[in-house]
Motif scaffolding. Structure first.
Motif, PDB file in Angstrom:
ATOM      1  N   PHE A 187       0.829  -1.208   0.000  1.00  0.00           N
ATOM      2  CA  PHE A 187       0.000   0.000   0.000  1.00  0.00           C
ATOM      3  C   PHE A 187       0.863   1.257   0.000  1.00  0.00           C
ATOM      4  N   GLN A 188       1.972   1.206   0.730  1.00  0.00           N
ATOM      5  CA  GLN A 188       2.884   2.348   0.783  1.00  0.00           C
ATOM      6  C   GLN A 188       3.436   2.671  -0.596  1.00  0.00           C
ATOM      7  N   ILE A 189       3.904   1.669  -1.316  1.00  0.00           N
ATOM      8  CA  ILE A 189       4.495   1.902  -2.632  1.00  0.00           C
ATOM      9  C   ILE A 189       3.450   2.392  -3.627  1.00  0.00           C
ATOM     10  N   VAL A 190       2.247   1.809  -3.588  1.00  0.00           N
ATOM     11  CA  VAL A 190       1.192   2.206  -4.525  1.00  0.00           C
ATOM     12  C   VAL A 190       0.784   3.661  -4.302  1.00  0.00           C
ATOM     13  N   GLU A 239       3.620   9.953  -9.660  1.00  0.00           N
ATOM     14  CA  GLU A 239       3.321   9.809 -11.078  1.00  0.00           C
ATOM     15  C   GLU A 239       1.924  10.312 -11.435  1.00  0.00           C
ATOM     16  N   GLY A 240       0.922   9.955 -10.640  1.00  0.00           N
ATOM     17  CA  GLY A 240      -0.447  10.341 -10.964  1.00  0.00           C
ATOM     18  C   GLY A 240      -0.690  11.829 -10.794  1.00  0.00           C
ATOM     19  N   ILE A 241      -0.426  12.345  -9.616  1.00  0.00           N
ATOM     20  CA  ILE A 241      -0.640  13.777  -9.372  1.00  0.00           C
ATOM     21  C   ILE A 241       0.444  14.612 -10.041  1.00  0.00           C
ATOM     22  N   ILE A 289       7.486   9.470   3.809  1.00  0.00           N
ATOM     23  CA  ILE A 289       7.345   9.630   5.260  1.00  0.00           C
ATOM     24  C   ILE A 289       5.916  10.008   5.623  1.00  0.00           C
ATOM     25  N   PHE A 290       5.300  10.923   4.882  1.00  0.00           N
ATOM     26  CA  PHE A 290       3.933  11.337   5.197  1.00  0.00           C
ATOM     27  C   PHE A 290       2.950  10.191   5.012  1.00  0.00           C
ATOM     28  N   VAL A 291       3.135   9.395   3.966  1.00  0.00           N
ATOM     29  CA  VAL A 291       2.252   8.245   3.768  1.00  0.00           C
ATOM     30  C   VAL A 291       2.444   7.226   4.893  1.00  0.00           C
TER      31      VAL A 291
END
Length: 418
Positions: free
Chosen positions: A339-342, A349-351, A390-392
């Protein structure tokens, strides 16, 4: 401003974009020797810097650092230059006749003036000339040339601040190591400070030092990212290989190596410890009727007596299940790696947060297809990636502790016991 100093004739937009303040620019290309000798003319240039003083345009002659491949150890300075010389020739070199020389490297170096807010020193032109040989001309060969603009500044104050932060956080880490070793000594039953205690302190200190390097480098690069993106008046340039980049790579390398040593120590501690599971539950006692016996008076109608007989013991599979749960607890994480990597890839990449890692002073998440983009900067890439990661991770940890463990995780022991 029209690309007069560039032998590589790229698009006009890319050439104009190169002269923006703070934007690193680099292009390279291959040129045919026949075109340089037959189709180009030799022009001499005297570069000047135009600046405004008392509402009047002033000219300041720029210094040209002239370096030839035949005398690289003895550069000299002048104020006149030429991009190509196909008139005078150059004699013979290594058995090959030299038809002329050309600029194989054109660097425009801009240094920030630390004594003036938003000020810079006059730029310096650094030229490197290479020969055009007759053999390459006859073989219809090509030569390579490059053009770059570099913005440099002294990072002595930044190094001093980073060193102070490493020292302060390192002292706090030493105190933490002392408390950790003291806790280990109490559990191990050590009465004196022996060799094993010192070895444990050294290993704990290596792990803490790795965290110190990571924390300080992350905070320092995050400061550079915020300062570079939000500056209205020029006061900071991005670090290059001449300033902060080499120490930054050294700090990250040390943090990586020390963290590997800490992980090896953790694995050894888990595999070299003998664990005993003691099941305190007693075997169940079952009551079974016994055959009737005659009483002492000789009457045959004696009352039946029931005797307790030992029942079955505790099932061994329960001990195996407990041991398996213990192994799972040793590798349990409060965050999901997948989940962290996704999520991190979604933000980068998306934003489009990865675009903030470019050397451009603009903060554009979705640049246009026709836009001329600068290359990624290593320090900014590390700042963006580490900050998002870190924030995720912190968000996952808070969700695990405040939500999941309270409302969902409390039912897991009941399900496991069933």
């Amino acid at each position: 401003k029209t690309g007069e100093f560039q032998l590589c004739k790229h698009a006009n937009l890319e050439m104009q974009n190169a002269w923006r303040v703070g934007k690193r620019h680099y292009i390279s290309c291959n040129l045919k020797v026949k075109d340089l000798i037959d189709n180009m003319q030799t022009y001499f240039y005297d570069p000047y810097l135009i600046f405004n003083l008392n509402n009047k345009d002033q000219l300041y002659g720029l210094i040209v650092d002239y370096t030839h491949t035949k005398s690289t150890q003895n550069p000299y300075y002048t104020r006149r230059m030429a991009l190509i010389d196909n008139i005078s020739g150059g004699g013979v070199k290594s058995g090959n006749e030299i038809l002329g020389t050309y600029v194989s490297s054109f660097k425009l170096q801009v240094f920030r003036n630390p004594g003036r807010t938003g000020g810079i020193f006059p730029p310096k032109v650094v030229l490197t000339y290479s020969p055009l040989t007759l053999a390459t001309y006859e073989a219809d060969g090509t030569v390579q040339t490059e053009f770059s603009i570099e913005y440099l500044q002294s990072h002595s104050s930044f190094h001093e601040a980073l060193g102070i932060s490493l020292a302060v956080v390192g002292c706090a880490g030493i105190l933490y190591c002392i408390l950790k070793v003291n806790s280990w000594r109490k559990r191990a039953g050590c009465l004196t400070i022996d060799f094993m205690s010192l070895l444990k302190f050294a290993v704990f200190f290596l792990g803490v030092s790795s965290n110190v390097f990571f924390i300080c480098t992350t905070l320092s690069t995050f400061y550079i990212l915020v300062a570079w993106r939000n500056q209205q008046v020029l006061f900071i340039f991005l670090p290059s290989r001449y300033g902060l980049l080499e120490p930054f790579i050294a700090y990250l390398t040390c943090a990586f190596v020390l963290k590997i040593i800490e992980v090896i120590h953790m694995i050894m501690s888990q595999t070299m410890v003998d664990i005993f599971f003691v099941d305190w539950e007693r075997p169940k006692i079952q009551s079974a009727p016994q055959p009737k016996k005659k009483n002492q008076t000789g009457s045959g109608d004696g009352a039946g007596v029931e005797m307790d007989t030992p029942g079955s013991g505790v099932n061994i599979w329960r001990t195996y299940f407990v041991a398996n749960e213990w192994n799972e607890i040793q590798t349990y994480r409060k965050t999901s790696v997948l989940f962290q990597i996704v999520v991190v890839l979604f933000f980068l990449e998306g934003i489009g947060l990865k675009e903030w890692a470019r050397s451009d002073p603009d903060s554009v998440l979705k640049p246009e297809n026709s836009a001329v983009l600068s290359p990624y900067n290593m320090v900014l890439r590390y700042a963006i990636a580490s900050t998002v990661y870190i924030f995720v991770g912190i968000a996952q940890y808070l969700f695990e502790v405040l939500v999941y463990s309270r409302f969902v995780g409390s039912f897991q022991p009941v399900c496991r016991s069933v």
